[in-house]
Design a protein around this motif. Structure first.
Motif, PDB file in Angstrom:
ATOM      1  N   PHE A 156      -3.188   6.615  16.349  1.00  0.00           N
ATOM      2  CA  PHE A 156      -4.416   6.185  15.363  1.00  0.00           C
ATOM      3  C   PHE A 156      -5.121   5.162  15.583  1.00  0.00           C
ATOM      4  O   PHE A 156      -4.666   4.138  15.688  1.00  0.00           O
ATOM      5  N   TYR A 159       0.866  -1.227   0.049  1.00  0.00           N
ATOM      6  CA  TYR A 159       0.163  -0.024   0.050  1.00  0.00           C
ATOM      7  C   TYR A 159       0.782   1.108   0.063  1.00  0.00           C
ATOM      8  O   TYR A 159       2.031   1.197   0.572  1.00  0.00           O
ATOM      9  N   PHE A 183      -8.009   5.492   8.378  1.00  0.00           N
ATOM     10  CA  PHE A 183      -7.586   6.153   9.591  1.00  0.00           C
ATOM     11  C   PHE A 183      -8.359   7.111  10.075  1.00  0.00           C
ATOM     12  O   PHE A 183      -8.992   8.065   9.411  1.00  0.00           O
ATOM     13  N   GLY A 184      -8.372   7.427  11.519  1.00  0.00           N
ATOM     14  CA  GLY A 184      -8.693   8.692  12.013  1.00  0.00           C
ATOM     15  C   GLY A 184      -7.808   9.602  12.058  1.00  0.00           C
ATOM     16  O   GLY A 184      -6.657   9.451  11.572  1.00  0.00           O
ATOM     17  N   ARG A 213      -9.918  -7.463   3.226  1.00  0.00           N
ATOM     18  CA  ARG A 213      -8.531  -7.240   2.874  1.00  0.00           C
ATOM     19  C   ARG A 213      -8.131  -6.041   2.089  1.00  0.00           C
ATOM     20  O   ARG A 213      -7.289  -5.530   1.356  1.00  0.00           O
ATOM     21  N   ARG A 214      -9.281  -4.948   2.686  1.00  0.00           N
ATOM     22  CA  ARG A 214      -8.844  -3.805   2.013  1.00  0.00           C
ATOM     23  C   ARG A 214      -7.929  -3.032   2.816  1.00  0.00           C
ATOM     24  O   ARG A 214      -7.575  -3.229   3.769  1.00  0.00           O
ATOM     25  N   ALA A 215      -7.930  -1.612   2.311  1.00  0.00           N
ATOM     26  CA  ALA A 215      -6.885  -0.834   2.844  1.00  0.00           C
ATOM     27  C   ALA A 215      -7.420  -0.206   4.126  1.00  0.00           C
ATOM     28  O   ALA A 215      -8.694  -0.417   4.373  1.00  0.00           O
ATOM     29  N   LEU A 216      -6.629   0.198   4.942  1.00  0.00           N
ATOM     30  CA  LEU A 216      -7.086   0.882   6.237  1.00  0.00           C
ATOM     31  C   LEU A 216      -7.619   2.465   5.761  1.00  0.00           C
ATOM     32  O   LEU A 216      -7.038   2.927   5.372  1.00  0.00           O
ATOM     33  N   TYR A 221      -2.820   1.999  16.155  1.00  0.00           N
ATOM     34  CA  TYR A 221      -1.353   2.401  15.867  1.00  0.00           C
ATOM     35  C   TYR A 221      -0.883   3.441  16.479  1.00  0.00           C
ATOM     36  O   TYR A 221      -1.444   4.250  16.944  1.00  0.00           O
ATOM     37  N   PHE A 225      -7.864  -1.689  14.647  1.00  0.00           N
ATOM     38  CA  PHE A 225      -6.761  -1.458  15.006  1.00  0.00           C
ATOM     39  C   PHE A 225      -6.244  -0.136  15.670  1.00  0.00           C
ATOM     40  O   PHE A 225      -6.974   0.786  15.423  1.00  0.00           O
ATOM     41  N   LYS A 261      -4.781  -5.070  17.900  1.00  0.00           N
ATOM     42  CA  LYS A 261      -5.676  -5.526  16.730  1.00  0.00           C
ATOM     43  C   LYS A 261      -6.923  -6.312  17.155  1.00  0.00           C
ATOM     44  O   LYS A 261      -6.653  -7.119  18.235  1.00  0.00           O
ATOM     45  N   ASN A 318     -10.644  -1.539   8.856  1.00  0.00           N
ATOM     46  CA  ASN A 318     -10.821  -2.147   7.524  1.00  0.00           C
ATOM     47  C   ASN A 318     -11.890  -3.078   7.377  1.00  0.00           C
ATOM     48  O   ASN A 318     -12.215  -3.664   8.506  1.00  0.00           O
ATOM     49  N   TYR A 332       0.253   5.233   1.155  1.00  0.00           N
ATOM     50  CA  TYR A 332      -0.615   6.040   2.039  1.00  0.00           C
ATOM     51  C   TYR A 332       0.126   7.552   1.706  1.00  0.00           C
ATOM     52  O   TYR A 332       1.406   7.766   1.848  1.00  0.00           O
TER      53      TYR A 332
END
Lengths: 115, 112
Positions: free
Chosen positions: B90, A33, B102-103, B97-100, B36, B34, B49, B94, A35
């Protein structure tokens, strides 16, 4: 285990110039990915690769941004021409699916300043 | 589309105080959740997670989070913070299997 590697760590360019970023994911991670993280915000997806195929590039400004992942390993992200609003940290992440779980691991990022 | 809200943008605590950072998400289906953390000068690191099972998840460095499905929340907690917990946190979600997504992050400052 080595983490996600990115280079360069910092880049300063003038608007309308071009720039390229490189990412080497964790060995064996099929998904990669890119970002974009603008100051004060959370990271936002630009593009997602599964091996060397694109899964999602719906948020990639395709008039100026391009990305490739040849041979399903390393990836490059290019901006041409850069605009002031492209100033941000560009993060690369990779992941490996294990059963039903898939966790993304991030590189240190490339901090871009467009003057 | 998914979205994540972190209502606390900047939190200042004294050492030994308890911490709770809010995270709410908007998505109608099954999600993975999640937290981070980004320490000063370092890259994003996974704190904890949740994929399924026990909604109370324990992570590294004494952090834990509770998934409350009915409230679409995944709040982060720590009973006693240390100066070394100063960082930006953060929340991310998701589906599959997609991208995250984020806040916007919460900057935590712990005063000694």
């Amino acid at each position: 285990e080595a983490g996600v590697a990115q280079s360069p760590r910092y880049k300063i360019i003038e608007k309308r110039q071009s720039v390229a970023f490189w990412c080497n994911p964790i060995s064996g991670h099929a998904t990669l990915y890119w970002y974009q993280q603008i100051l004060g915000q959370g990271p936002k997806l630009l593009i997602q690769f599964q091996n060397n195929g694109v899964v999602d590039d719906s948020q990639l400004p395709k008039d100026r941004f391009s990305a490739e992942r040849l041979k399903g390993v390393d990836s490059t992200l290019k901006i041409q021409p850069a605009k002031l609003e492209d100033s941000a940290v560009y993060l690369c992440a990779s992941s490996l699916r294990q059963g039903f779980e898939e966790t993304q691991y991030f590189g240190p990022g490339t901090r871009l300043l467009v003057l | 589309a998914q979205s994540v809200s972190q209502h606390n943008h900047h939190v200042i605590l004294s050492e030994a105080a308890s911490l709770e950072l809010g995270c709410n998400y908007s998505y109608g289906g099954t999600v993975n959740l999640f937290w981070y953390v980004q320490y000063p000068g370092q890259h994003l690191q996974l704190l904890l997670k949740y994929f399924s099972g026990d909604p109370l998840v324990k992570g590294i460095k004494g952090f834990e989070a509770e998934f409350i499905k009915s409230k679409f929340s995944f709040n982060l907690r720590k009973p006693s913070v240390q100066w070394s917990d100063t960082a930006e946190y953060f929340c991310a979600v998701n589906a599959g299997r997609r991208a995250l997504t984020f806040g916007s992050g919460t900057r935590l400052q712990v005063q000694p």
